[in-house]
Design a protein around this motif. Structure first.
Motif, PDB file in Angstrom:
ATOM      1  N   ALA A 162       0.822  -1.209   0.000  1.00 54.62           N
ATOM      2  CA  ALA A 162       0.000   0.000   0.000  1.00 54.62           C
ATOM      3  C   ALA A 162       0.859   1.263   0.000  1.00 54.62           C
ATOM      4  CB  ALA A 162      -0.932   0.004   1.206  1.00 54.62           C
ATOM      5  N   LEU A 163       2.008   1.194   0.654  1.00 53.79           N
ATOM      6  CA  LEU A 163       2.913   2.341   0.673  1.00 53.79           C
ATOM      7  C   LEU A 163       3.583   2.528  -0.675  1.00 53.79           C
ATOM      8  CD1 LEU A 163       4.625   1.896   4.170  1.00 53.79           C
ATOM      9  CD2 LEU A 163       2.454   3.013   3.593  1.00 53.79           C
ATOM     10  N   THR A 164       3.992   1.431  -1.297  1.00 53.39           N
ATOM     11  CA  THR A 164       4.623   1.550  -2.617  1.00 53.39           C
ATOM     12  C   THR A 164       3.619   2.024  -3.657  1.00 53.39           C
ATOM     13  OG1 THR A 164       4.208  -0.785  -3.138  1.00 53.39           O
ATOM     14  CG2 THR A 164       6.300  -0.255  -2.086  1.00 53.39           C
ATOM     15  N   ALA A 165       2.327   1.840  -3.385  1.00 55.25           N
ATOM     16  CA  ALA A 165       1.293   2.322  -4.300  1.00 55.25           C
ATOM     17  C   ALA A 165       0.905   3.770  -4.016  1.00 55.25           C
ATOM     18  CB  ALA A 165       0.052   1.435  -4.203  1.00 55.25           C
ATOM     19  N   GLY A 166       1.593   4.411  -3.064  1.00 55.56           N
ATOM     20  CA  GLY A 166       1.421   5.847  -2.904  1.00 55.56           C
ATOM     21  C   GLY A 166       0.840   6.331  -1.596  1.00 55.56           C
ATOM     22  N   PHE A 167       0.282   5.448  -0.768  1.00 57.91           N
ATOM     23  CA  PHE A 167      -0.298   5.902   0.493  1.00 57.91           C
ATOM     24  C   PHE A 167       0.792   6.243   1.503  1.00 57.91           C
ATOM     25  CE2 PHE A 167      -4.150   3.856  -1.136  1.00 57.91           C
ATOM     26  CZ  PHE A 167      -5.128   4.766  -0.726  1.00 57.91           C
ATOM     27  N   ASN A 168       0.534   7.255   2.325  1.00 59.92           N
ATOM     28  CA  ASN A 168       1.469   7.622   3.393  1.00 59.92           C
ATOM     29  C   ASN A 168       1.417   6.665   4.573  1.00 59.92           C
ATOM     30  OD1 ASN A 168       2.396   9.872   2.021  1.00 59.92           O
ATOM     31  ND2 ASN A 168       0.942  11.276   3.001  1.00 59.92           N
ATOM     32  N   HIS A 169       0.274   5.971   4.703  1.00 61.66           N
ATOM     33  CA  HIS A 169       0.091   5.130   5.887  1.00 61.66           C
ATOM     34  C   HIS A 169      -0.873   3.997   5.553  1.00 61.66           C
ATOM     35  CE1 HIS A 169      -0.368   3.932  10.042  1.00 61.66           C
ATOM     36  NE2 HIS A 169      -1.641   4.276  10.083  1.00 61.66           N
ATOM     37  N   HIS A 170      -0.562   2.801   6.062  1.00 62.19           N
ATOM     38  CA  HIS A 170      -1.463   1.655   5.933  1.00 62.19           C
ATOM     39  C   HIS A 170      -1.507   0.922   7.263  1.00 62.19           C
ATOM     40  CE1 HIS A 170      -2.204  -2.740   4.521  1.00 62.19           C
ATOM     41  NE2 HIS A 170      -3.354  -2.141   4.769  1.00 62.19           N
ATOM     42  N   ASP A 171      -2.725   0.658   7.718  1.00 59.02           N
ATOM     43  CA  ASP A 171      -2.925  -0.108   8.941  1.00 59.02           C
ATOM     44  C   ASP A 171      -4.064  -1.071   8.663  1.00 59.02           C
ATOM     45  OD1 ASP A 171      -3.351  -1.106  11.485  1.00 59.02           O
ATOM     46  OD2 ASP A 171      -3.149   0.847  12.477  1.00 59.02           O
ATOM     47  N   GLY A 172      -3.750  -2.350   8.557  1.00 54.79           N
ATOM     48  CA  GLY A 172      -4.792  -3.321   8.238  1.00 54.79           C
ATOM     49  C   GLY A 172      -4.208  -4.677   7.928  1.00 54.79           C
ATOM     50  N   SER A 173      -4.509  -5.193   6.743  1.00 58.84           N
ATOM     51  CA  SER A 173      -4.016  -6.509   6.340  1.00 58.84           C
ATOM     52  C   SER A 173      -3.721  -6.494   4.854  1.00 58.84           C
ATOM     53  CB  SER A 173      -5.046  -7.603   6.658  1.00 58.84           C
ATOM     54  OG  SER A 173      -6.264  -7.360   5.974  1.00 58.84           O
ATOM     55  N   VAL A 174      -2.896  -7.417   4.416  1.00 58.40           N
ATOM     56  CA  VAL A 174      -2.557  -7.473   2.997  1.00 58.40           C
ATOM     57  C   VAL A 174      -3.659  -8.149   2.200  1.00 58.40           C
ATOM     58  CG1 VAL A 174      -0.075  -7.416   3.371  1.00 58.40           C
ATOM     59  CG2 VAL A 174      -1.253  -9.616   3.337  1.00 58.40           C
ATOM     60  N   GLY A 175      -4.475  -8.987   2.862  1.00 61.23           N
ATOM     61  CA  GLY A 175      -5.553  -9.690   2.187  1.00 61.23           C
ATOM     62  C   GLY A 175      -6.646 -10.060   3.168  1.00 61.23           C
ATOM     63  N   ASN A 176      -7.374 -11.116   2.848  1.00 59.07           N
ATOM     64  CA  ASN A 176      -8.442 -11.565   3.734  1.00 59.07           C
ATOM     65  C   ASN A 176      -7.872 -12.208   4.987  1.00 59.07           C
ATOM     66  OD1 ASN A 176     -10.616 -10.873   1.938  1.00 59.07           O
ATOM     67  ND2 ASN A 176     -10.056 -12.650   0.703  1.00 59.07           N
ATOM     68  N   HIS A 177      -8.701 -12.291   6.018  1.00 59.95           N
ATOM     69  CA  HIS A 177      -8.294 -13.033   7.205  1.00 59.95           C
ATOM     70  C   HIS A 177      -8.348 -14.526   6.891  1.00 59.95           C
ATOM     71  CE1 HIS A 177      -8.187  -9.384   9.332  1.00 59.95           C
ATOM     72  NE2 HIS A 177      -9.492  -9.229   9.489  1.00 59.95           N
ATOM     73  N   GLY A 178      -7.348 -15.235   7.333  1.00 62.54           N
ATOM     74  CA  GLY A 178      -7.296 -16.670   7.090  1.00 62.54           C
ATOM     75  C   GLY A 178      -8.090 -17.443   8.114  1.00 62.54           C
TER      76      GLY A 178
END
Length: 523
Positions: A215-231
């Motif tokens: 998410a950061l490499t795609a331009g956002f200054n901040h990401h707090d969450g998950s990369v995908g669905n919960h397993g």
């Protein structure tokens, strides 16, 4: 962030300082949790000579002999009233909220626009936001989560970004050459003034493109969450990602994401921002929300999850209700200054799974298909500058890109990197504000294909504002539907002798599909 009230409780049970009481507490004293809002309004009324562009959808409800008033029937209309007293802002913020796997049939306000007699979930806050804002009943997205997110953030159909299915470690991810909304805000203004962050599910990267920091490499200054669905670990014991760092988390993720997004926005009073809050719910694994009071109607379920492969609609609706509860809390806890200058867009990322659709809807027409139940989703715009009403015209998730640009004052035509790119996004701001009520687009497209291979023909469709839709699925014959007469796509008009009008509509829409494919392949 600690909630000022317990989820699932009627507002009438909250007295001074959020303590339980038998009736609505008075806000005459400074100890009432609502008093700061009212004092802020009083100050704003003294200082400002103009009012922001809010409209009250219905008269305020008042308690009758101490009768209980639920959050959805009292707090959100009250906030509309409060916000109407605040001064208009020169530059608005935008909060986009994505709800996972939620179709029109799931939300009370939208279900009647699908078919009569459906049984939607308990969504009082979404219903209230729809009544107090602009409710789009014909919003189209992709049939899966990754393509919808890619279209929203780039303003380009999946045929152009090459994202047509769920992104994982074996597929390509969203290319870093695409100009996302946060990057557009950074390069499109002479002096970047917008902060930006995303909370929740990203689902656009993999280890080859960004990894946990995608998410950061795609331009956002901040990401707090998950990369995908919960397993398989579920929504309570899950791995969160904060700016690329993987950490354990034990708070129910719907609550956690609400807390983090609210805190981040409240720290930016006076600073315009773009925030994307992408709830993982109500995606599988299905489970009872924790605490169960997040879902007061559907929360009385066994704590044990349904067996693998069993998709219990009650658990699904409980998770939807938990999102609805936390949305109500989010709106109530955003700083009034921030809320008064923020436009909120709520959107489903695709329809519900076929086996979770409201009976008697066709289970073969749900998520992952290009039928209406897979791609037509709830969309609500609420807040700063938004007119109140129900809007049936055709719009798309891809349109948020140009709309955010217009809100921020970005001239997309002046951005060099976009000179060689074709944008499919249409600016909805005039329609949202009511300055131009003409239809913003004539037709919309959706597709599904293997990532990286737009020539793969899993499925594609196009529909126009006249209500005609052409659909092609796998190797099956082409289909034509008149959505005005057949909104659930039960009758394929291509199966019989078509009238001249039907043939004309079919040829036109099929031609648009093929022309779009040629255009995308030529980029």
């Amino acid at each position: 962030m600690q909630s000022r009230f317990r989820p699932g409780l009627p507002l009438s049970e909250l007295g001074e300082c959020g303590r339980l009481s038998s009736r609505v507490g008075s806000c005459a004293g400074e100890s009432c949790w609502l008093s700061p809002l009212l004092l802020h309004v009083e100050h704003a009324q003294r200082e400002a000579g103009e009012r922001s562009n809010f409209a009250l959808s219905s008269p305020l409800l008042t308690p009758d002999n101490g009768a209980a008033l639920m959050l959805s029937r009292f707090l959100l209309p009250l906030l509309l009233f409060i916000l109407s007293a605040l001064p208009a802002a020169a530059q608005r913020s935008v909060l986009v909220i994505l709800i996972d796997d939620i179709g029109l049939d799931t939300v009370g306000a939208f279900a009647p626009h699908v078919a009569p007699g459906l049984q939607p979930g308990s969504t009082p806050n979404l219903d209230s936001l729809a009544a107090g804002g602009l409710m789009f009943t014909n919003a189209i997205v992709s049939p899966l989560c990754s393509p919808t997110r890619a279209e929203l953030l780039t303003g380009r159909y999946g045929l152009r970004t090459k994202i047509g299915a769920i992104i994982n470690e074996t597929t390509i991810a969203l290319s870093l050459s695409e100009l996302t909304i946060p990057e557009m805000l950074d390069v499109g203004l002479a002096q970047p003034v917008y902060d930006h962050a995303t909370f929740g599910k990203w689902h656009l990267g993999n280890s080859s493109v960004g990894g946990t920091a995608a998410a950061l490499t795609a331009g956002f200054n901040h990401h707090d969450g998950s990369v995908g669905n919960h397993g398989s670990s579920g929504y309570v014991d899950w791995e969160k990602v904060i700016d690329g760092r993987v950490l354990p988390e034990h708070t129910f993720s719907t609550t956690y994401l609400t807390d983090q997004a609210c805190a981040w926005m409240n720290e930016r009073a006076g600073v315009p921002f773009f925030a994307l809050l992408s709830y993982t719910a109500a995606h599988t694994p299905l489970e009872r929300p924790e605490p169960p009071t997040l879902a007061p109607v559907y929360g009385d379920l066994p704590a044990e999850r349904p067996p693998v492969g069993v998709f219990d609609r009650d658990y699904f609706l409980a998770m939807v209700e938990a999102v609805d509860t936390e949305l109500g809390r989010l709106i109530s806890e955003i700083d009034p200054e921030v809320l008064a200058t923020t436009m909120i867009v709520i959107l489903g990322d695709n329809g519900a799974r076929g086996d979770l659709l409201s009976p008697p809807l066709d289970p073969d027409h749900g998520k992952s298909t290009l039928y209406q139940l897979g791609i037509r989703v709830p969309m609500i715009v609420w807040g700063a500058g938004v007119r109140v009403g129900v809007e049936p015209t055709l719009v798309a998730g891809v349109d948020l890109y140009a709309t955010v640009a217009a809100i921020a004052g970005v001239d997309l035509a002046a951005i060099p990197v976009l000179e060689e790119r074709i944008l499919d996004s249409v600016n909805l701001l005039p329609l949202i504000e009511g300055t131009d009520l003409s239809p913003p687009r004539e037709w919309v497209y959706a597709s599904r294909f293997v990532n990286g291979d737009p020539e793969d023909r899993v499925g594609r469709c196009a529909q126009n504002i006249e209500g005609w839709k052409v659909h092609k699925n796998l190797s099956l014959p082409w289909e034509l539907f008149n959505l005005n007469d057949d909104p659930l796509e039960a009758v394929n008009l291509k199966d019989g002798d078509m009238t001249p009008e039907e043939q004309l509509q079919f040829d036109d829409l099929k031609g648009k599909i093929l022309a779009l494919r040629r255009s995308a392949l030529a980029e």
